[in-house]
Design an enzyme around this catalytic site. Structure first.
Site, PDB file in Angstrom:
ATOM      1  N   ARG A  11       0.823  -1.217   0.000  1.00 10.87           N
ATOM      2  CA  ARG A  11       0.000   0.000   0.000  1.00 10.87           C
ATOM      3  C   ARG A  11       0.853   1.263   0.000  1.00 10.87           C
ATOM      4  NH1 ARG A  11      -3.533  -0.507   5.033  1.00 10.87           N
ATOM      5  NH2 ARG A  11      -1.586  -1.375   5.775  1.00 10.87           N
ATOM      6  N   ASN A  41      -6.133  -2.996   1.932  1.00 16.91           N
ATOM      7  CA  ASN A  41      -6.070  -4.438   2.120  1.00 16.91           C
ATOM      8  C   ASN A  41      -7.478  -4.986   2.284  1.00 16.91           C
ATOM      9  OD1 ASN A  41      -3.283  -4.565   2.060  1.00 16.91           O
ATOM     10  ND2 ASN A  41      -3.049  -4.605   4.276  1.00 16.91           N
TER      11      ASN A  41
END
Length: 109
Positions: free
Chosen positions: A36, A54
């Protein structure tokens, strides 16, 4: 007094010609490896907007907006890590969001 805060009267800003928004569902070794944050850094360096998050099933969802010619470059920058391995990538086109101005990481503590 604060009429500028009334969003119903605001016109959305114009997007650059050719702006595209896509949602990607990404599988592989993509959680617990900095995916990320690499995505945010890569998107910001390319001038792309959107978000990354996620998912409970171990995948990552990435929504990106901008020049579609830069999307492959985005994934190339993300995969420069020895730890990140993308094994499956599904995409879906969405309507661009004229109000979006940055790239965010969702689900941070």
């Amino acid at each position: 007094m604060f009429d500028f805060l009334n969003e119903k009267d605001r016109q959305p800003p114009a997007l650059p010609e050719g702006t595209v928004r896509r949602r990607y569902s990404i599988e592989g070794q993509v959680q617990g490896v900095g995916f990320r944050y690499r995505a945010r850094y890569a998107a910001q360096s390319l001038g792309l907007t959107g978000w990354v998050e996620n998912e409970d099933d171990g995948s990552v969802t990435l929504e990106v907006q901008g020049d579609p010619a830069l999307f492959l470059k985005l994934f190339a920058l993300i995969q420069r890590s020895d730890y990140i391995q993308i094994t499956s990538l599904r995409q879906r086109d969405l309507a661009p969001d004229p109000w979006e101005r940055d790239f965010r990481v969702h689900g941070c503590w």
